[in-house]
Scaffold this motif. Structure first.
Motif, mmCIF file in Angstrom:
data_model
loop_
_atom_site.group_PDB
_atom_site.id
_atom_site.type_symbol
_atom_site.label_atom_id
_atom_site.label_comp_id
_atom_site.label_asym_id
_atom_site.label_seq_id
_atom_site.Cartn_x
_atom_site.Cartn_y
_atom_site.Cartn_z
ATOM 1 N N ILE A 1 4.007 -7.908 1.460
ATOM 2 C CA ILE A 1 3.642 -7.767 2.872
ATOM 3 C C ILE A 1 3.124 -6.346 3.068
ATOM 4 C CG2 ILE A 1 4.425 -7.976 5.261
ATOM 5 C CD1 ILE A 1 6.774 -9.696 4.191
ATOM 6 N N GLU A 2 1.825 -6.210 3.161
ATOM 7 C CA GLU A 2 1.191 -4.882 3.129
ATOM 8 C C GLU A 2 -0.195 -4.992 3.753
ATOM 9 O OE1 GLU A 2 0.263 -1.452 2.956
ATOM 10 O OE2 GLU A 2 1.826 -1.439 1.395
ATOM 11 N N ASP A 3 -0.495 -4.139 4.725
ATOM 12 C CA ASP A 3 -1.801 -4.221 5.389
ATOM 13 C C ASP A 3 -2.866 -3.384 4.677
ATOM 14 O OD1 ASP A 3 -0.168 -2.063 6.382
ATOM 15 O OD2 ASP A 3 -1.779 -1.635 7.799
ATOM 16 N N ASP A 4 -2.452 -2.471 3.815
ATOM 17 C CA ASP A 4 -3.433 -1.656 3.088
ATOM 18 C C ASP A 4 -3.919 -2.447 1.872
ATOM 19 O OD1 ASP A 4 -4.604 0.124 1.205
ATOM 20 O OD2 ASP A 4 -3.665 1.818 2.250
ATOM 21 N N LEU B 1 8.003 -5.164 1.011
ATOM 22 C CA LEU B 1 7.668 -5.013 2.429
ATOM 23 C C LEU B 1 7.255 -3.589 2.789
ATOM 24 C CD1 LEU B 1 7.793 -6.111 5.399
ATOM 25 C CD2 LEU B 1 10.207 -5.462 5.387
ATOM 26 N N ASP B 2 6.052 -3.472 3.334
ATOM 27 C CA ASP B 2 5.596 -2.218 3.929
ATOM 28 C C ASP B 2 6.146 -2.171 5.351
ATOM 29 O OD1 ASP B 2 4.112 0.023 4.734
ATOM 30 O OD2 ASP B 2 2.380 -1.211 5.262
ATOM 31 N N LEU B 3 6.743 -1.041 5.738
ATOM 32 C CA LEU B 3 7.356 -0.993 7.073
ATOM 33 C C LEU B 3 6.322 -0.816 8.182
ATOM 34 C CD1 LEU B 3 10.584 1.158 6.514
ATOM 35 C CD2 LEU B 3 10.414 -1.323 6.763
ATOM 36 N N GLY B 4 5.187 -0.196 7.853
ATOM 37 C CA GLY B 4 4.180 0.067 8.882
ATOM 38 C C GLY B 4 3.130 -1.026 8.922
ATOM 39 N N LEU B 5 3.421 -2.092 9.663
ATOM 40 C CA LEU B 5 2.483 -3.218 9.760
ATOM 41 C C LEU B 5 1.718 -3.126 11.084
ATOM 42 C CD1 LEU B 5 4.847 -6.039 8.453
ATOM 43 C CD2 LEU B 5 2.975 -4.926 7.210
HETATM 44 CA CA CA Z 1 0.930 -0.045 6.431
#
Ligand code: CA
Length: 237
Positions: free
Chosen positions: A14-17, A58-62
């Motif tokens: 789970i990562e937006d980058d 999990l990336d915390l900054g989504l």
């Molecule tokens: Ca992020």
């Protein structure tokens, strides 16, 4: 899906980058895992519900929600291991994530071997706890150190180490979750109960005594390391 994949574990990233996500997925594939991806919280929830992965990175900054929300949501119904991927210098976030039920964290930037080692530890721990319940006569061995949980006996090489009751509780708590970081608050609540002061002083004093008995050089511990601002971890060997 071919039968070759039947023993492979699936890992939801789970990562937006995109570049970090791609990097992690390539690493997972070469490590023998099947990566799945989600680039925001909503998509992550859908993927979790439909695929039931064996582990979550999990990336915390989504973009649409705080990763902590994902941890809370998952922990209502699942004990699937969650490893948080976090930015350097966000110790408070890591502590929150662990206290809400994440299993571990890894700090960006990280190497592939570090990532796969953390994944192996988390999966092994999940296998152990989902098995036949409490491991009764388990012995945890780390290098020359062995902790016999059943007999409450700690040996360093040929020598038995004598701890106070509190010191032993701390050592065995870390040993039962060897390889995982335990937060200061978690350890304090486990040892001194839910109403204990969350002041770390008493824990630090006990840890100093433990290290004096356990470590060749207490300033550079080999067995129990400090995760600065977060907690303690007994290293796996
Ligand atoms: Ca992020």
């Amino acid at each position: 899906m071919s039968s070759i994949n039947q023993n492979k574990r699936t890992i939801l990233v789970i990562e937006d980058d995109k570049s970090i996500s791609n990097f992690i997925c390539t690493a997972l594939q070469s490590g023998g895992y099947i990566p799945l991806t989600a680039s925001d919280g909503e998509q992550a929830k859908q993927m979790l519900a439909s695929h039931g992965p064996d582990l979550i990175l999990l990336d915390l900054g989504l973009p649409d929600m705080d990763g902590i929300e994902i941890i809370k949501w998952v922990r209502e119904w699942s004990s699937v291991p969650i490893i948080v991927v976090s930015a350097r210098g966000r110790e408070a976030d890591k502590v929150d994530a662990l206290d809400f039920g994440a299993d571990d964290y890894i700090t960006k930037p990280f190497g592939l071997s570090e990532l796969t080692a953390r994944i192996r530890t988390a999966l092994r721990h999940a296998d152990r706890t989902s098995g036949s319940g409490a491991p009764g006569g388990e012995t945890v061995t780390v290098g020359d150190l062995s902790i016999d949980i059943g007999k409450r006996r700690v040996m360093l090489g040929e020598r038995e180490i004598r701890f106070t009751a509190i010191e032993y509780k701390i050592v065995s708590l870390l040993a039962k979750q060897v390889g995982r970081v335990l937060t200061y608050d978690y350890i304090i609540k486990e040892i001194w109960g839910p109403y204990a002061s969350s002041d770390n002083q008493i824990l630090r004093v006990n840890m100093a005594n433990i290290r004096r008995k356990l470590e060749e050089n207490p300033a550079e511990p080999k067995y129990i390391v400090t995760e600065l601002g977060v907690g303690y971890r007994m290293l796996e060997k």
